[in-house]
Design a protein around this motif. Sequence first.
Motif, PDB file in Angstrom:
ATOM      1  N   GLY A  33      -0.432  11.870  -6.310  1.00 15.17           N
ATOM      2  CA  GLY A  33      -0.112  13.223  -6.729  1.00 15.17           C
ATOM      3  C   GLY A  33      -0.467  14.208  -5.637  1.00 15.17           C
ATOM      4  O   GLY A  33      -0.892  13.831  -4.543  1.00 15.17           O
ATOM      5  N   ALA A  34      -0.309  15.474  -5.934  1.00 19.07           N
ATOM      6  CA  ALA A  34      -0.598  16.521  -4.954  1.00 19.07           C
ATOM      7  C   ALA A  34      -2.099  16.764  -4.860  1.00 19.07           C
ATOM      8  O   ALA A  34      -2.822  16.695  -5.858  1.00 19.07           O
ATOM      9  CB  ALA A  34       0.115  17.817  -5.338  1.00 19.07           C
ATOM     10  N   GLY A  35      -2.563  17.053  -3.639  1.00 19.87           N
ATOM     11  CA  GLY A  35      -3.943  17.478  -3.408  1.00 19.87           C
ATOM     12  C   GLY A  35      -4.970  16.522  -3.967  1.00 19.87           C
ATOM     13  O   GLY A  35      -4.948  15.317  -3.717  1.00 19.87           O
ATOM     14  N   ARG A  63       0.834  -1.208   0.000  1.00 25.81           N
ATOM     15  CA  ARG A  63       0.000   0.000   0.000  1.00 25.81           C
ATOM     16  C   ARG A  63       0.862   1.250   0.000  1.00 25.81           C
ATOM     17  O   ARG A  63       0.580   2.222  -0.711  1.00 25.81           O
ATOM     18  CB  ARG A  63      -0.902   0.025   1.230  1.00 25.81           C
ATOM     19  CG  ARG A  63      -2.201  -0.744   1.117  1.00 25.81           C
ATOM     20  CD  ARG A  63      -3.035  -0.528   2.362  1.00 25.81           C
ATOM     21  NE  ARG A  63      -3.708   0.758   2.352  1.00 25.81           N
ATOM     22  CZ  ARG A  63      -4.209   1.348   3.430  1.00 25.81           C
ATOM     23  NH1 ARG A  63      -4.079   0.784   4.618  1.00 25.81           N
ATOM     24  NH2 ARG A  63      -4.827   2.506   3.339  1.00 25.81           N
ATOM     25  N   ARG A  64       1.899   1.231   0.819  1.00 25.22           N
ATOM     26  CA  ARG A  64       2.763   2.410   0.926  1.00 25.22           C
ATOM     27  C   ARG A  64       3.510   2.671  -0.376  1.00 25.22           C
ATOM     28  O   ARG A  64       3.637   3.822  -0.816  1.00 25.22           O
ATOM     29  CB  ARG A  64       3.745   2.230   2.072  1.00 25.22           C
ATOM     30  CG  ARG A  64       3.101   2.306   3.457  1.00 25.22           C
ATOM     31  CD  ARG A  64       4.089   1.927   4.530  1.00 25.22           C
ATOM     32  NE  ARG A  64       3.554   2.168   5.872  1.00 25.22           N
ATOM     33  CZ  ARG A  64       4.183   1.817   6.981  1.00 25.22           C
ATOM     34  NH1 ARG A  64       5.360   1.207   6.915  1.00 25.22           N
ATOM     35  NH2 ARG A  64       3.642   2.083   8.159  1.00 25.22           N
ATOM     36  N   ALA A  65       4.018   1.618  -0.997  1.00 24.35           N
ATOM     37  CA  ALA A  65       4.776   1.786  -2.232  1.00 24.35           C
ATOM     38  C   ALA A  65       3.878   2.315  -3.350  1.00 24.35           C
ATOM     39  O   ALA A  65       4.252   3.257  -4.074  1.00 24.35           O
ATOM     40  CB  ALA A  65       5.416   0.467  -2.647  1.00 24.35           C
ATOM     41  N   TYR A  66       2.692   1.738  -3.490  1.00 25.52           N
ATOM     42  CA  TYR A  66       1.796   2.188  -4.556  1.00 25.52           C
ATOM     43  C   TYR A  66       1.351   3.627  -4.315  1.00 25.52           C
ATOM     44  O   TYR A  66       1.299   4.441  -5.248  1.00 25.52           O
ATOM     45  CB  TYR A  66       0.586   1.271  -4.670  1.00 25.52           C
ATOM     46  CG  TYR A  66      -0.343   1.703  -5.781  1.00 25.52           C
ATOM     47  CD1 TYR A  66      -0.002   1.477  -7.109  1.00 25.52           C
ATOM     48  CD2 TYR A  66      -1.533   2.376  -5.495  1.00 25.52           C
ATOM     49  CE1 TYR A  66      -0.830   1.898  -8.137  1.00 25.52           C
ATOM     50  CE2 TYR A  66      -2.369   2.803  -6.515  1.00 25.52           C
ATOM     51  CZ  TYR A  66      -2.016   2.561  -7.825  1.00 25.52           C
ATOM     52  OH  TYR A  66      -2.836   3.001  -8.846  1.00 25.52           O
ATOM     53  N   ALA A  67       1.028   3.970  -3.069  1.00 21.65           N
ATOM     54  CA  ALA A  67       0.608   5.336  -2.766  1.00 21.65           C
ATOM     55  C   ALA A  67       1.713   6.332  -3.118  1.00 21.65           C
ATOM     56  O   ALA A  67       1.445   7.404  -3.673  1.00 21.65           O
ATOM     57  CB  ALA A  67       0.248   5.466  -1.285  1.00 21.65           C
ATOM     58  N   TYR A  68       2.950   5.969  -2.818  1.00 17.83           N
ATOM     59  CA  TYR A  68       4.065   6.879  -3.082  1.00 17.83           C
ATOM     60  C   TYR A  68       4.281   7.073  -4.581  1.00 17.83           C
ATOM     61  O   TYR A  68       4.475   8.203  -5.054  1.00 17.83           O
ATOM     62  CB  TYR A  68       5.347   6.354  -2.432  1.00 17.83           C
ATOM     63  CG  TYR A  68       6.522   7.276  -2.650  1.00 17.83           C
ATOM     64  CD1 TYR A  68       6.653   8.446  -1.904  1.00 17.83           C
ATOM     65  CD2 TYR A  68       7.469   7.003  -3.623  1.00 17.83           C
ATOM     66  CE1 TYR A  68       7.705   9.320  -2.133  1.00 17.83           C
ATOM     67  CE2 TYR A  68       8.528   7.860  -3.857  1.00 17.83           C
ATOM     68  CZ  TYR A  68       8.640   9.023  -3.113  1.00 17.83           C
ATOM     69  OH  TYR A  68       9.676   9.883  -3.348  1.00 17.83           O
ATOM     70  N   ARG A  99       0.635  15.656  -0.299  1.00 23.54           N
ATOM     71  CA  ARG A  99       0.343  14.398  -0.970  1.00 23.54           C
ATOM     72  C   ARG A  99      -0.550  13.527  -0.079  1.00 23.54           C
ATOM     73  O   ARG A  99      -0.066  12.775   0.766  1.00 23.54           O
ATOM     74  CB  ARG A  99       1.638  13.666  -1.314  1.00 23.54           C
ATOM     75  CG  ARG A  99       2.555  14.488  -2.214  1.00 23.54           C
ATOM     76  CD  ARG A  99       3.874  13.807  -2.479  1.00 23.54           C
ATOM     77  NE  ARG A  99       4.767  14.665  -3.250  1.00 23.54           N
ATOM     78  CZ  ARG A  99       6.026  14.351  -3.549  1.00 23.54           C
ATOM     79  NH1 ARG A  99       6.537  13.188  -3.122  1.00 23.54           N
ATOM     80  NH2 ARG A  99       6.780  15.175  -4.246  1.00 23.54           N
ATOM     81  N   PRO A 100      -1.870  13.634  -0.266  1.00 24.72           N
ATOM     82  CA  PRO A 100      -2.794  12.955   0.643  1.00 24.72           C
ATOM     83  C   PRO A 100      -2.629  11.444   0.723  1.00 24.72           C
ATOM     84  O   PRO A 100      -2.863  10.855   1.792  1.00 24.72           O
ATOM     85  CB  PRO A 100      -4.169  13.334   0.073  1.00 24.72           C
ATOM     86  CG  PRO A 100      -3.941  14.661  -0.572  1.00 24.72           C
ATOM     87  CD  PRO A 100      -2.576  14.555  -1.177  1.00 24.72           C
ATOM     88  N   ARG A 101      -2.263  10.787  -0.370  1.00 28.30           N
ATOM     89  CA  ARG A 101      -2.129   9.328  -0.283  1.00 28.30           C
ATOM     90  C   ARG A 101      -1.062   8.940   0.742  1.00 28.30           C
ATOM     91  O   ARG A 101      -1.253   7.998   1.520  1.00 28.30           O
ATOM     92  CB  ARG A 101      -1.786   8.734  -1.649  1.00 28.30           C
ATOM     93  CG  ARG A 101      -2.869   8.891  -2.693  1.00 28.30           C
ATOM     94  CD  ARG A 101      -2.708   7.856  -3.778  1.00 28.30           C
ATOM     95  NE  ARG A 101      -3.338   8.257  -5.026  1.00 28.30           N
ATOM     96  CZ  ARG A 101      -3.620   7.426  -6.018  1.00 28.30           C
ATOM     97  NH1 ARG A 101      -3.338   6.141  -5.908  1.00 28.30           N
ATOM     98  NH2 ARG A 101      -4.185   7.864  -7.140  1.00 28.30           N
TER      99      ARG A 101
END
Length: 430
Positions: free
Chosen positions: A50-52, A41-46, A188-190
């Motif tokens: 994107g921003a906002g 989850r962390r890798a995909y989110a990073y 970066r909300p994700r």
Amino acid sequence: MAASGRVRQDEVYRGGIAGRRPAVPTAFPALERRARWAMSRRAYAYVAGGAGSEETVRANRAAFGRLRVVPRMLRGVGERDTSVELFGQRLAHPLLLAPIGALDLVHRRADLAVAEGAAEAGVPMIVSNQAGFPMEEIGPRARTGAGWWFQLYWSTSDDLVDSFLARAETAGAGAVVVTLDTTVLGWRPRDLDLGHLPFARGLGIAQYTSDPVFARLARETAAGPRRASPRPTPAAVRTLVEISRHHPGRFADNLRSPLPRAAVETFLRVYSRPTLGWDDIATLRSRTRLPIVLKGVLHPDDARRALDAGVDGVLVSNHGGRQVDGSVASLDALPGVVEAVDGRAPVLLDSGVRSGSDVARALALGATAVCLGRPFAYGLALAGAAGVAQVTRDVLAELDLTLALAGARTPADLELAPFATTEPGVPTPR
């Protein structure tokens, strides 16, 4: 001459006769879906985030959708030429792999695998300042292909900036790419919703922990006043273990040493300079012999000022939509920058590029070369170096076939027509 896209097609179809299929999907939507399941989850989110509200990520894609290829017939384009010269080096392909930090989130061999994949595909990679391995280990693997460039984040420490530049020269980089648009980290909300910043866990800081100037700064941090330690929790212990695992040296020694944590604290304090200005850029020419490219240029006036400051090229980029929500799309900004530069220096583009057709359209708008980002990171997640190589070769194959089918011998011969979009997915001629 560019390698024919038919060669890649034949390779796939002949492999299919024997029951072999491509290691990773050949179209981006399927590639991203498969990679999402393969990544944490962390890798995909990073990587994907994107921003906002991610309006800029969508704008980057929409800009390509508003620009359509107009195929021309019977032009006898049996051979295509996509070669390009950049800073004295003749490249077979007008494609580079963009710098992406913290790829140790995605694959254990991270940038080493990217370098090997880039070399196999015959394109240069831009080694991230936030890589998972030192440039001295990445460079030799990239040099077996078309070479490599180094990305620089301008630190608050000028000594560290000079050290990075000197190391890049010594290690054989072909150019330095100075990222301008990350003087502070975008919203970066994700990542924020997961409470996850890879650098705070010791990932993506290998250029720093391998640097003698940074090592001195980290020792000073370790010897300074100690911050009050947070109450130990299972998550905090896991983070300490992760930091210790990624720091140079023996894991057992790192667990007992204050240096790994001091390195993370030092990185977070010094990695970027919010006060960076044109006066700083003007000093670059005296700091390095390498060609200098400024990354993050979106306004024609900034492009002109960059050339006045003595840089050798500009990279039109909004950081893949990761920094400013609601920013102008990179492709929309490209023509104005190309006009301002007026042939005096190369103009590169990144952000939103997903396919060979995207590359073709950017080149036809005047880009000298194009940088590929998220697609190769997904290839890395699925199949390591082989995945990076396949994604890159597939993009190049589609670029070649797009030119052939559009009656263009070179990208400059490609004819484009603007389209307006009245609703998602429904193009309307202007």
